[in-house]
Enzyme design. Structure first.
Site, mmCIF file in Angstrom:
data_model
loop_
_atom_site.group_PDB
_atom_site.id
_atom_site.type_symbol
_atom_site.label_atom_id
_atom_site.label_comp_id
_atom_site.label_asym_id
_atom_site.label_seq_id
_atom_site.Cartn_x
_atom_site.Cartn_y
_atom_site.Cartn_z
ATOM 1 N N HIS A 152 -2.471 7.486 7.072
ATOM 2 C CA HIS A 152 -2.765 6.210 6.405
ATOM 3 C C HIS A 152 -4.192 5.796 6.755
ATOM 4 O O HIS A 152 -4.927 5.344 5.892
ATOM 5 C CB HIS A 152 -1.752 5.155 6.842
ATOM 6 C CG HIS A 152 -1.861 3.867 6.111
ATOM 7 N ND1 HIS A 152 -1.832 3.779 4.736
ATOM 8 C CD2 HIS A 152 -2.024 2.588 6.557
ATOM 9 C CE1 HIS A 152 -1.950 2.516 4.367
ATOM 10 N NE2 HIS A 152 -2.076 1.775 5.451
ATOM 11 N N LYS A 177 -9.270 7.878 3.279
ATOM 12 C CA LYS A 177 -9.836 6.536 3.090
ATOM 13 C C LYS A 177 -11.245 6.412 3.656
ATOM 14 O O LYS A 177 -11.976 5.488 3.300
ATOM 15 C CB LYS A 177 -8.927 5.486 3.724
ATOM 16 C CG LYS A 177 -7.601 5.277 3.006
ATOM 17 C CD LYS A 177 -6.809 4.153 3.645
ATOM 18 C CE LYS A 177 -5.454 3.957 2.975
ATOM 19 N NZ LYS A 177 -4.509 5.044 3.304
ATOM 20 N N PHE A 206 1.678 -3.564 3.841
ATOM 21 C CA PHE A 206 1.998 -4.901 4.353
ATOM 22 C C PHE A 206 3.477 -5.180 4.110
ATOM 23 O O PHE A 206 4.028 -4.856 3.055
ATOM 24 C CB PHE A 206 1.164 -5.966 3.632
ATOM 25 C CG PHE A 206 -0.274 -6.036 4.075
ATOM 26 C CD1 PHE A 206 -0.744 -5.320 5.156
ATOM 27 C CD2 PHE A 206 -1.168 -6.854 3.391
ATOM 28 C CE1 PHE A 206 -2.060 -5.403 5.561
ATOM 29 C CE2 PHE A 206 -2.493 -6.952 3.785
ATOM 30 C CZ PHE A 206 -2.943 -6.217 4.879
ATOM 31 N N HIS A 209 -9.762 2.097 0.524
ATOM 32 C CA HIS A 209 -8.322 1.824 0.473
ATOM 33 C C HIS A 209 -7.952 1.383 -0.933
ATOM 34 O O HIS A 209 -8.279 0.267 -1.360
ATOM 35 C CB HIS A 209 -7.972 0.749 1.487
ATOM 36 C CG HIS A 209 -6.512 0.627 1.764
ATOM 37 N ND1 HIS A 209 -5.544 1.205 0.965
ATOM 38 C CD2 HIS A 209 -5.825 -0.004 2.768
ATOM 39 C CE1 HIS A 209 -4.348 0.927 1.446
ATOM 40 N NE2 HIS A 209 -4.491 0.201 2.540
ATOM 41 N N CYS A 213 0.808 -1.223 0.000
ATOM 42 C CA CYS A 213 0.000 0.000 0.000
ATOM 43 C C CYS A 213 0.842 1.275 0.000
ATOM 44 O O CYS A 213 0.291 2.371 -0.133
ATOM 45 C CB CYS A 213 -0.952 -0.013 1.189
ATOM 46 S SG CYS A 213 -1.979 -1.489 1.215
ATOM 47 N N GLU A 237 -0.751 4.758 14.449
ATOM 48 C CA GLU A 237 -0.362 6.008 13.780
ATOM 49 C C GLU A 237 -0.569 7.243 14.654
ATOM 50 O O GLU A 237 0.332 8.091 14.737
ATOM 51 C CB GLU A 237 -1.102 6.147 12.449
ATOM 52 C CG GLU A 237 -0.558 7.281 11.577
ATOM 53 C CD GLU A 237 -1.166 7.306 10.184
ATOM 54 O OE1 GLU A 237 -0.699 8.106 9.356
ATOM 55 O OE2 GLU A 237 -2.109 6.517 9.919
#
Length: 417
Positions: free
Chosen positions: A305, A337, A403, A342, A165, A316
Site C-alpha cells: 500500500h 505510489k 480509510f 495515491h 482506497c 505494513e
C-alpha cells in the site's frame, strides 16, 4: 464445489505516468515521478500545491460534446481504460455471451468534480434551484460501471464497490469470486478516481494527510523514508479483464497471469489510522494466502500500500515481517505510489496492473525517492529502492488499505497449464 480458474487477459490504464499501459509500465521501470504543480485549478492558497495529475488530457480526444455532458471525469477515466483493456484482450463482443459478462468497478468517491461544480453554481446564484439533469447520474459512484455495461451491452452482474482506497481491489476480488463460482465467464473490473480539485485537495489537507513538499514535488512521495510527510494525491483509472481459464483458452486469448487468491479484513481500529502493529494488514495477507492454497515461502513480490504516510509505512512492514518471518527478507517489496501517487479508489487497479506485469515480465519496479530509511522500519527488508530489479516473480501480492480500516490483498501467479 469445484472452483474455476481465473486469468487476466486484458489491461488498460490512464494514469499520471501515461494514458495507456505500455507508457505506464515503461515509466514505472524508469522510476519516473508523476508529481507536478496542480494545473486543474488555482492551488496557490492550498497547503499542497502539487499532485499526480493525468498529463495533457483532452477529453475531446475521447468523447464528443454530447457524451461529455453525461460523464464526470472519473467516468471518463473508467471508459478510456476499459476501451484499452478490451482491445488488449481481443474479445469479440459479438461472439461472447453478454449475459455472462459483468462489470464490477471501484471508486472511493465517484463524481466529486460534478458535485463541486453544481454546488458552487447553486451557491453563486439567487437561490433558485437550477441544477443539471445530469447532476445525480454524473455524481453517483456506481455510474461508471453502468456506463461501461451500456456502451458494450454487458448484462452480467454489475455494481460498484466502495471501500475508500481499497475500492478497486475489492472490485477485482469480487469479480474473481463471481467467475470461479460460475456466476459469469468474463468481468471488466478495476476502478477510477478524479479528486484533484479544491474539495479533494482541501479535504485531505485539512486532515494533514498529504505532503506539503511544494519546493520539490517530484520527491514528495517517498514511502518508507524517514522524512516522508504524507501522500501525493493522484488520479486516473485502471481496467482489468478477468476471464475463466477454459473460456480464455477456447478463444486463444493471451494470458498475463492467473488470479489465485483474495483476502479481505478490517482493522476495527480507527477511521483513518492503521493498527499500529499492522494486525489488519497481516490478517488480509494471511487470508489471501489461505484462499490461494499457498505457503509463505511461495511469495516473491509484494506491491505494498506504501502511501508515504507516517503511520502506514511503519505498520505494513511490521505486518510483512510478522507474517512471513525470515522469508520476508527474500521478498522484493515496492510502492508504486512513489511514482504515480495515491489514486485513492483506483489505487488497487493501477497497482494490480503493475503487479501483474511484474509477474509476466519477471521485474519489480522501484520504490523511488529513498534517501534515509526510517529507523522504525526493518532495514533487512528489500524495498527495491530507486532501481528496478530483475528476478523471478512467480507469485506476487498487491495490498490496498482504505480509510475505515478496509484491507484487501490480491494474489497473482504466473500462468501454467
Amino acid at each position: 464445489m469445484k472452483v474455476r480458474r481465473v486469468v487476466v487477459t486484458g489491461l488498460g490504464a490512464i494514469t499520471p505516468l501515461g494514458k495507456d499501459v505500455p507508457t505506464l509500465w515503461d515509466n514505472l521501470l524508469k522510476g519516473v515521478s508523476g508529481a507536478a504543480p496542480i494545473t486543474h485549478f488555482d492551488a496557490s492558497k492550498f497547503k499542497s500545491k502539487f499532485a499526480c495529475e493525468v498529463k495533457n488530457y483532452d477529453p475531446k480526444e475521447y468523447f464528443d460534446r454530447k457524451e461529455l455532458r453525461k460523464h464526470d471525469l472519473y467516468s471518463q477515466y473508467a471508459l478510456i481504460s476499459t476501451e484499452e483493456a478490451l482491445k488488449d484482450s481481443k474479445i469479440d463482443i459479438e461472439s461472447i455471451d453478454c449475459e455472462r459478462t459483468g462489470v464490477i468497478w471501484g471508486s472511493g468517491i465517484g463524481g466529486l468534480n460534478t458535485f463541486l461544480e453544481e454546488i458552487i453554481s447553486f451557491a453563486k446564484g439567487d437561490g433558485t434551484p437550477r441544477f443539471s439533469p445530469f447532476f445525480i447520474p454524473k455524481m453517483i459512484a456506481d455510474i461508471a460501471a453502468g456506463h461501461i455495461s451500456i456502451k458494450y451491452g454487458f448484462k452480467g452482474p454489475n455494481f460498484t464497490t466502495t471501500s475508500a482506497c481499497a475500492s478497486s481491489a475489492n472490485s477485482i476480488i469480487d469479480s474473481f469470486n463471481y467467475i470461479r463460482l460460475n456466476k459469469a465467464d468474463i468481468f471488466v473490473t478495476g476502478g477510477s478516481e478524479a479528486a484533484v480539485n479544491p474539495a479533494g485537495v482541501g479535504g485531505f489537507n485539512a486532515m494533514h494527510a498529504m505532503s506539503v513538499r511544494n519546493d520539490d514535488p517530484k520527491t514528495a512521495s517517498r514511502p518508507f523514508d524517514k522524512d516522508r510527510d504524507g501522500f501525493v494525491l493522484g488520479e486516473g483509472g485502471g481496467s482489468i479483464i478477468l476471464e475463466e481459464l477454459e473460456h480464455a483458452k477456447k478463444r486463444g486469448a493471451k494470458i498475463y497471469a492467473e488470479v489465485v487468491g483474495g483476502g479481505l479484513s478490517a482493522d476495527a481500529h480507527h477511521i483513518t489510522s492503521p493498527h499500529p502493529e499492522g494486525e489488519g494488514a497481516r490478517s488480509v495477507m494471511k487470508y489471501a494466502l489461505q484462499d490461494a492454497g499457498l505457503k509463505i515461502e511461495d511469495v516473491d513480490h509484494i506491491n505494498t500500500h506504501g502511501t508515504s504516510t507516517p503511520l502506514g509505512d511503519i505498520a505494513e512492514p511490521k505486518a510483512i515481517v510478522s507474517l512471513f518471518g525470515d522469508h520476508a527478507y527474500n521478498i522484493s517489496i515496492n510502492s508504486t505510489k512513489s511514482m504515480i501517487g495515491h489514486l485513492l479508489g483506483a489505487a488497487g487497479a493501477a497497482e494490480s496492473i503493475a503487479t501483474i506485469l511484474s509477474v509476466k515480465n519477471d521485474i519489480v519496479p522501484p520504490t523511488i525517492n529513498h534517501f534515509n530509511l526510517d529507523p522504525n522500519i526493518d532495514p533487512k527488508l528489500d524495498f527495491t529502492f530507486n532501481e528496478a530489479k530483475e528476478r523471478n516473480v512467480n507469485v506476487a501480492l498487491s495490498n490496498t488499505f482504505g480509510f475505515g480500516g478496509h484491507n484487501a490483498s490480491i494474489i497473482f501467479k504466473k500462468y501454467k497449464e
